[in-house]
Design a protein around this motif. Structure first.
Motif, PDB file in Angstrom:
ATOM      1  N   ILE A 127     -20.596  90.005 -44.928  1.00  0.00           N
ATOM      2  CA  ILE A 127     -19.678  88.890 -44.665  1.00  0.00           C
ATOM      3  C   ILE A 127     -19.576  87.989 -45.878  1.00  0.00           C
ATOM      4  O   ILE A 127     -18.490  87.591 -46.308  1.00  0.00           O
ATOM      5  CB  ILE A 127     -20.166  88.087 -43.431  1.00  0.00           C
ATOM      6  CG1 ILE A 127     -19.998  88.925 -42.177  1.00  0.00           C
ATOM      7  CG2 ILE A 127     -19.397  86.787 -43.297  1.00  0.00           C
ATOM      8  CD1 ILE A 127     -20.598  88.297 -40.958  1.00  0.00           C
ATOM      9  N   PHE A 173     -17.308  89.259 -48.560  1.00  0.00           N
ATOM     10  CA  PHE A 173     -15.875  89.047 -48.334  1.00  0.00           C
ATOM     11  C   PHE A 173     -15.499  87.577 -48.422  1.00  0.00           C
ATOM     12  O   PHE A 173     -14.446  87.230 -48.957  1.00  0.00           O
ATOM     13  CB  PHE A 173     -15.458  89.646 -46.980  1.00  0.00           C
ATOM     14  CG  PHE A 173     -15.370  91.138 -47.033  1.00  0.00           C
ATOM     15  CD1 PHE A 173     -14.332  91.752 -47.717  1.00  0.00           C
ATOM     16  CD2 PHE A 173     -16.324  91.929 -46.429  1.00  0.00           C
ATOM     17  CE1 PHE A 173     -14.253  93.134 -47.797  1.00  0.00           C
ATOM     18  CE2 PHE A 173     -16.247  93.308 -46.492  1.00  0.00           C
ATOM     19  CZ  PHE A 173     -15.223  93.906 -47.180  1.00  0.00           C
ATOM     20  N   VAL A 174     -16.369  86.739 -47.880  1.00  0.00           N
ATOM     21  CA  VAL A 174     -16.082  85.309 -47.969  1.00  0.00           C
ATOM     22  C   VAL A 174     -15.979  84.898 -49.438  1.00  0.00           C
ATOM     23  O   VAL A 174     -15.047  84.204 -49.851  1.00  0.00           O
ATOM     24  CB  VAL A 174     -17.177  84.486 -47.252  1.00  0.00           C
ATOM     25  CG1 VAL A 174     -17.016  83.012 -47.551  1.00  0.00           C
ATOM     26  CG2 VAL A 174     -17.103  84.708 -45.773  1.00  0.00           C
ATOM     27  N   ILE A 211     -12.714  86.000 -50.836  1.00  0.00           N
ATOM     28  CA  ILE A 211     -11.584  85.158 -50.420  1.00  0.00           C
ATOM     29  C   ILE A 211     -11.594  83.849 -51.227  1.00  0.00           C
ATOM     30  O   ILE A 211     -10.569  83.418 -51.762  1.00  0.00           O
ATOM     31  CB  ILE A 211     -11.658  84.863 -48.904  1.00  0.00           C
ATOM     32  CG1 ILE A 211     -11.345  86.127 -48.129  1.00  0.00           C
ATOM     33  CG2 ILE A 211     -10.681  83.757 -48.533  1.00  0.00           C
ATOM     34  CD1 ILE A 211     -11.454  85.975 -46.643  1.00  0.00           C
ATOM     35  N   ILE A 212     -12.784  83.265 -51.338  1.00  0.00           N
ATOM     36  CA  ILE A 212     -12.871  81.999 -52.081  1.00  0.00           C
ATOM     37  C   ILE A 212     -12.481  82.212 -53.540  1.00  0.00           C
ATOM     38  O   ILE A 212     -11.715  81.442 -54.117  1.00  0.00           O
ATOM     39  CB  ILE A 212     -14.300  81.411 -51.975  1.00  0.00           C
ATOM     40  CG1 ILE A 212     -14.619  81.068 -50.523  1.00  0.00           C
ATOM     41  CG2 ILE A 212     -14.442  80.178 -52.831  1.00  0.00           C
ATOM     42  CD1 ILE A 212     -16.047  80.682 -50.305  1.00  0.00           C
ATOM     43  N   LEU A 220      -8.808  82.689 -53.948  1.00  0.00           N
ATOM     44  CA  LEU A 220      -8.138  81.394 -53.755  1.00  0.00           C
ATOM     45  C   LEU A 220      -8.229  80.547 -55.012  1.00  0.00           C
ATOM     46  O   LEU A 220      -7.240  79.968 -55.476  1.00  0.00           O
ATOM     47  CB  LEU A 220      -8.816  80.686 -52.592  1.00  0.00           C
ATOM     48  CG  LEU A 220      -7.994  79.638 -51.879  1.00  0.00           C
ATOM     49  CD1 LEU A 220      -6.973  80.311 -51.009  1.00  0.00           C
ATOM     50  CD2 LEU A 220      -8.905  78.776 -51.043  1.00  0.00           C
ATOM     51  N   MET A 221      -9.440  80.500 -55.568  1.00  0.00           N
ATOM     52  CA  MET A 221      -9.635  79.675 -56.758  1.00  0.00           C
ATOM     53  C   MET A 221      -8.802  80.198 -57.914  1.00  0.00           C
ATOM     54  O   MET A 221      -8.271  79.430 -58.712  1.00  0.00           O
ATOM     55  CB  MET A 221     -11.116  79.689 -57.181  1.00  0.00           C
ATOM     56  CG  MET A 221     -12.053  79.105 -56.184  1.00  0.00           C
ATOM     57  SD  MET A 221     -11.693  77.428 -55.825  1.00  0.00           S
ATOM     58  CE  MET A 221     -12.754  76.614 -56.890  1.00  0.00           C
ATOM     59  N   LEU A 229      -5.141  79.290 -57.774  1.00  0.00           N
ATOM     60  CA  LEU A 229      -4.781  77.887 -57.987  1.00  0.00           C
ATOM     61  C   LEU A 229      -4.317  77.687 -59.415  1.00  0.00           C
ATOM     62  O   LEU A 229      -4.738  78.387 -60.318  1.00  0.00           O
ATOM     63  CB  LEU A 229      -6.010  77.004 -57.745  1.00  0.00           C
ATOM     64  CG  LEU A 229      -6.495  76.933 -56.320  1.00  0.00           C
ATOM     65  CD1 LEU A 229      -7.669  75.996 -56.246  1.00  0.00           C
ATOM     66  CD2 LEU A 229      -5.402  76.468 -55.408  1.00  0.00           C
ATOM     67  N   SER A 251     -17.015  74.490 -58.033  1.00  0.00           N
ATOM     68  CA  SER A 251     -16.481  74.633 -56.680  1.00  0.00           C
ATOM     69  C   SER A 251     -16.858  75.990 -56.107  1.00  0.00           C
ATOM     70  O   SER A 251     -17.262  76.101 -54.951  1.00  0.00           O
ATOM     71  CB  SER A 251     -14.958  74.513 -56.687  1.00  0.00           C
ATOM     72  OG  SER A 251     -14.572  73.411 -57.427  1.00  0.00           O
ATOM     73  N   LEU A 257     -18.934  76.377 -52.731  1.00  0.00           N
ATOM     74  CA  LEU A 257     -18.359  77.006 -51.540  1.00  0.00           C
ATOM     75  C   LEU A 257     -19.199  78.187 -51.081  1.00  0.00           C
ATOM     76  O   LEU A 257     -19.471  78.352 -49.888  1.00  0.00           O
ATOM     77  CB  LEU A 257     -16.921  77.453 -51.819  1.00  0.00           C
ATOM     78  CG  LEU A 257     -15.918  76.312 -51.978  1.00  0.00           C
ATOM     79  CD1 LEU A 257     -14.573  76.840 -52.391  1.00  0.00           C
ATOM     80  CD2 LEU A 257     -15.796  75.573 -50.666  1.00  0.00           C
ATOM     81  N   LEU A 283     -22.277  76.921 -49.490  1.00  0.00           N
ATOM     82  CA  LEU A 283     -22.043  76.474 -48.113  1.00  0.00           C
ATOM     83  C   LEU A 283     -21.966  77.658 -47.159  1.00  0.00           C
ATOM     84  O   LEU A 283     -22.505  77.617 -46.050  1.00  0.00           O
ATOM     85  CB  LEU A 283     -20.733  75.684 -48.019  1.00  0.00           C
ATOM     86  CG  LEU A 283     -20.735  74.256 -48.538  1.00  0.00           C
ATOM     87  CD1 LEU A 283     -19.406  73.602 -48.222  1.00  0.00           C
ATOM     88  CD2 LEU A 283     -21.851  73.460 -47.906  1.00  0.00           C
ATOM     89  N   SER A 284     -21.308  78.732 -47.608  1.00  0.00           N
ATOM     90  CA  SER A 284     -21.202  79.916 -46.752  1.00  0.00           C
ATOM     91  C   SER A 284     -22.584  80.484 -46.470  1.00  0.00           C
ATOM     92  O   SER A 284     -22.885  80.876 -45.342  1.00  0.00           O
ATOM     93  CB  SER A 284     -20.337  80.980 -47.428  1.00  0.00           C
ATOM     94  OG  SER A 284     -19.148  80.401 -47.866  1.00  0.00           O
TER      95      SER A 284
END
Lengths: 553, 328
Positions: free
Chosen positions: B15, B18-19, B22-23, B26-27, B30, B296, B300, B303-304
């Motif tokens: 997990i 994959f998280v 994704i992060i 996303l970064m 940007l 970041s 992130l 945190l995950s």
């Protein structure tokens, strides 16, 4: 539980087995039962009424309110500003002849010395000058028989804006004015034209038009671009002579052109909007102005202050009759902003929850109904979305949208989509769990046994049983979404300026001055926010109890 | 049991992979305004390369020139070796900045958790034992109000009352103006004083959840058969509640508190930002707003990991505390 008792009342045990309606025990439909239980919960009813109020306030309030969402308000402020200075001239002034350069400041100083010591001539740098008294306080200085300059105390000013008086004109005028001891009308000619001087010192040409005037008083405007008319100066001097300290003057030519600029520390968008509005709202300029006269010790004269009324944004005005909750930092009506802000906050809440629910129900439904590898895959996806830290992600995206200068209305759509996409995992899990447990129940076996189609089994029997849970969940998460949106807007990363939202209204509190002084800017918005979220939670709680009385809150 | 934990950890890693992806994606999508700004600044300098050249050099330097997938793998490779790069915003290694700030957040979170437990659990139990009484209503409404209270509004209210009107605390920051002049103990008390309002904010915001959870679980236990048996035996109500009911309520409570332990490291993003407390939350808020990708990204993913660890701990504790639960 009253209903259950009713059903079991011993009345039916009487020997009367009739099936007439009067004998039948009243049984409420499940929906009515839920309603009844809900209305019995006092807290939930309070929450419901708060919600109804909020909806009326936000959606109807905006229509009733006499003001628009982005309507700016102005106030007229009386500003006393330095306008002009009056001095009585008791020192000699000098003017060199237009045709010569022999009257420099050193020569002027020598000439003054000569006048004061009443000498008729002096030399400077081997050039001889003669001073002759032409009239009262008026001397002319000659060198080699040529007029090089004059020294005077009475000042000749042009009456016509923008014209400069020639040396010749001034000389002739002063000569005529000062030598005429009777102070009656006199005349002179200069540059081939005839002029007359009245006893008050007005100089008019042959056709009677006033061209200049002579006065001992010097009135100078502080601002270079303001032309003071003779009439104004004369009235002013009259007032001064009479010892007055205030006077008012109406003059068409004295039009105040500048407008007070709006308070500076505004954001760019505000300024753009602001300038638009200024042109729309024509600022009235009054030709009548109030002036105060104060003796000015430093300059041996008087300073004139004009009480000028200028238009400003009516920022942070305290609650009053016109604005029940005052105005905000842009000069917009606070109450109206709150109404529109409520609209945005509630709408965003609903749309986000709808997006969440749609995705969640579809994913959870598929996962729960089909099971197997589909279930496994979707559940891992749910795990992933559960694990993504949503608040930081939204903050990063918000900052990126800031950098890209996304249009505020487009931004709102993005915000809703992001919140919705990041929030569906919980609902999917809930729906899946419900469907899994429902699938095992007897009534589902019964639907299968009675040969119902898959479609009707899902939509007529499965989904309706999930809906109570879903409604409770949605109601509770509405509150959460509203808080999230408000937090983002508060940080300046959510709903942006032209749109109001309860969060970005409170945002002003970042300015410590607002925090300490202007309670009406942020406390009402915060209270509305708190009440709304609390009401959603109370109603959610009440609904949960009503749907499933055995479950304890 | 060991097999179960191992399986859970493996799933968590998948997990996390994959998280992280994704992060990362996303970064990368940007607008990297930071690099652009830097390139623009550098190209402004006299005799400098053009903006485009600086752009390519800087993107290569920051590993931003690869595609998203190879980029992610190279980031992963570095992350495994414990290299998270240098923070763009703070210009120090990410881990250094993290280590500098995380302990403050941890201490704050710990104090908050202790207060939360001390206040919420007794209140929840009182509410449950006196169900439908006035105190139950009051406690329930307070709990709901705590949940519904927007952090920023409550923090502003606290600031207005305690900082502005009463003048007890400073509005912002961790240390006072003359911090450097204070003695060691004075410095400690100065910091402690500055932490009061943030901690109060966090406690009030967070007790509601635990209070409701305690109440729900206590009610469930109170309706259980063994409580009826205990009462039928003629035990005193005190004994029934504290010896029988409360101990059983502890099962879900220990689970959820254990699960929240990793969260102590995550910092309070909003509250720290509101009070400008330089914990991990505020530090990463600034980094995120500035578009500092390495920091970041690290935060992130961190945190995950904390979320996954929390879930794992909760599940394991559940099995450990409650012998009825058998893990298959």
């Amino acid at each position: 539980m009253d209903e259950n008792k009713n059903i079991n009342t011993p009345e039916t045990e009487e020997q009367n087995y009739s099936l007439n309606d009067d004998r039948r025990v009243k049984v409420l439909s499940p929906g009515a039962l839920v309603m009844k239980r809900f209305w019995r919960n006092r807290l939930a009813v309070v929450g419901m009424s708060v919600l109804i109020f909020m909806f009326l306030f936000s959606f109807a309030g905006g229509i009733i309110s006499p003001y628009g969402q982005n309507q700016f308000f102005y106030k007229d402020v009386e500003i006393s500003r330095e306008f002009a200075a009056v001095t009585e001239n008791d020192e000699f002034r000098y003017r060199a002849s237009d045709s010569t350069d022999k009257f420099g400041s050193a020569v002027q100083a020598q000439a003054m010395l000569a006048i004061q010591t009443k000498k008729a001539d002096f030399t400077y740098r081997d050039i001889a000058y003669t001073v002759s008294e032409e009239g009262e306080n008026f001397y002319s200085i000659y060198s080699d028989g040529e007029l090089v300059g004059i020294a005077y105390k009475d000042i000749v000013s042009s009456s016509v804006e923008g014209t400069k008086l020639s040396f010749d004109f001034i000389y002739s005028a002063l000569k005529a004015y000062t030598s005429d001891t009777s102070k009656g009308d006199s005349s002179f000619s200069a540059e081939g034209a005839e002029y007359t001087i009245s006893d008050l010192g007005y100089i008019s040409d042959a056709s009677g038009n006033e061209v200049a005037y002579i006065s001992r008083y010097v009135v100078q405007a502080i601002m270079g671009d303001v032309f003071l008319s003779r009439d104004f100066k004369e009235k002013l001097i009259e007032t001064i002579m009479a010892g007055g300290t205030e006077f008012s003057y109406t003059d068409e030519s004295l039009i105040i052109t500048e407008d007070e600029e709006p308070v500076s520390e505004e954001e760019d968008e505000a300024n753009i909007l602001a300038t638009d509005d200024v042109t729309e709202a024509e600022a009235p300029v009054s030709a009548t102005a109030e002036y105060t006269i104060r003796p000015n010790q430093n300059h041996k004269g008087w300073s004139i202050r004009q009480l000028q009324s200028s238009r400003q944004y009516d920022t942070y005005s305290s609650p009053n009759k016109a604005h029940w909750l005052g105005t905000d930092r842009y000069g917009m009506d606070m109450l109206t902003r709150l109404m529109y802000g409520g609209r945005v906050s509630l709408l965003i809440g609903f749309i986000v929850v709808i997006i969440e629910t749609l995705i969640g129900v579809i994913m959870g439904g598929i996962s729960g109904y089909f099971g197997g590898w589909v279930d496994n895959l979707i559940m891992r996806l749910v795990d992933i979305f559960y694990c993504i830290p949503s608040m930081p992600i939204i903050i990063i995206l918000g900052a990126a949208m800031d950098a890209q200068r996304v249009d505020p209305s487009v931004r709102m759509v993005y915000l809703m989509l992001i919140l919705g996409i990041l929030g569906w995992a919980g609902i999917a899990r809930l729906v899946r769990g419900q469907i899994l447990s429902l699938r095992e129940q007897e009534f589902m076996t019964a639907t299968e046994a009675s040969g119902l189609s898959v479609k009707s089994r899902i939509f007529k029997h499965l989904i309706p049983n999930v809906i109570p849970q879903l409604i409770v969940n949605c109601t509770m998460s509405l509150g959460g979404v509203i808080i999230t949106e408000a937090t983002l807007s508060f940080l300046g990363l959510g709903v942006k300026f032209p749109f109001a939202s309860w969060g970005n209204i409170i945002n002003d509190v970042n300015n410590t001055h607002v925090l300490t002084t202007y309670w009406f800017i942020w406390i009402p918005a915060g209270t509305l926010l708190l009440l709304t979220v609390l009401a959603f939670n109370l109603v959610g709680d009440g609904l949960r109890d009503a749907f499933d009385p055995r479950m304890n809150r | 049991m060991r097999k179960y934990i191992l399986k859970r950890i493996l799933i968590s890693i998948v997990i996390l992979f994959f998280v992280g992806f994704i992060i990362y994606a996303l970064m990368r999508c940007l607008p990297t305004s930071y690099i652009e700004n830097m390139a623009r600044q550098k190209s402004m300098q006299p005799n400098s390369k053009s903006y485009e050249e600086w752009m390519t050099q800087l993107t290569a330097m920051y590993n931003m020139d690869k595609g998203i997938i190879p980029g992610y793998f190279s980031w992963l490779g570095q992350a495994f070796r414990g290299e998270f790069g240098d923070s763009w915003f703070y210009t120090v290694p990410v881990l250094e900045k993290f280590n500098e700030t995380v302990w403050l957040s941890f201490i704050m979170g710990g104090i908050v958790l202790i207060f939360e437990i001390i206040i919420a659990i007794p209140l929840g139990i009182v509410a449950a034992t006196k169900q439908y009484s006035t105190s139950d209503y009051v406690i329930s409404v307070i709990a709901l109000a705590g949940i519904s209270l927007p952090t920023f509004f409550f923090a502003s209210l606290l600031k207005l009352v305690f900082s502005v009107k009463l003048g007890w605390f400073d509005l912002f920051g961790l240390v006072g103006r003359n911090y450097n002049l204070l003695s060691a103990s004075g410095q400690f008390w100065d910091k402690a004083k500055h932490l009061v309002l943030p901690i109060v904010t966090l406690v009030v915001i967070s007790i509601g959840g635990l209070m409701r959870y305690t109440r729900t679980n206590m009610l469930e236990v109170l309706n259980a058969d063994y409580i009826r048996t205990a009462r039928a035996k003629g035990l005193s109500e005190r004994k029934v509640i504290y010896n029988h009911a409360f101990r059983n309520t502890l099962i879900p409570l220990v689970t959820i508190i254990g699960g929240s332990l990793p969260g102590l490291f995550s910092g309070a993003l909003i509250t720290e930002t509101l009070y400008a407390i330089p914990g991990i939350g505020y530090t990463s808020y600034q980094a995120m707003v500035a578009g500092d990708i390495p920091f970041s990204m690290f935060y992130l993913v961190f945190l995950s990991i904390l979320t996954l660890a929390g879930n794992l701990i909760a599940d394991i504790l559940y099995a450990v505390v409650d012998p009825r639960v058998r893990i298959s």
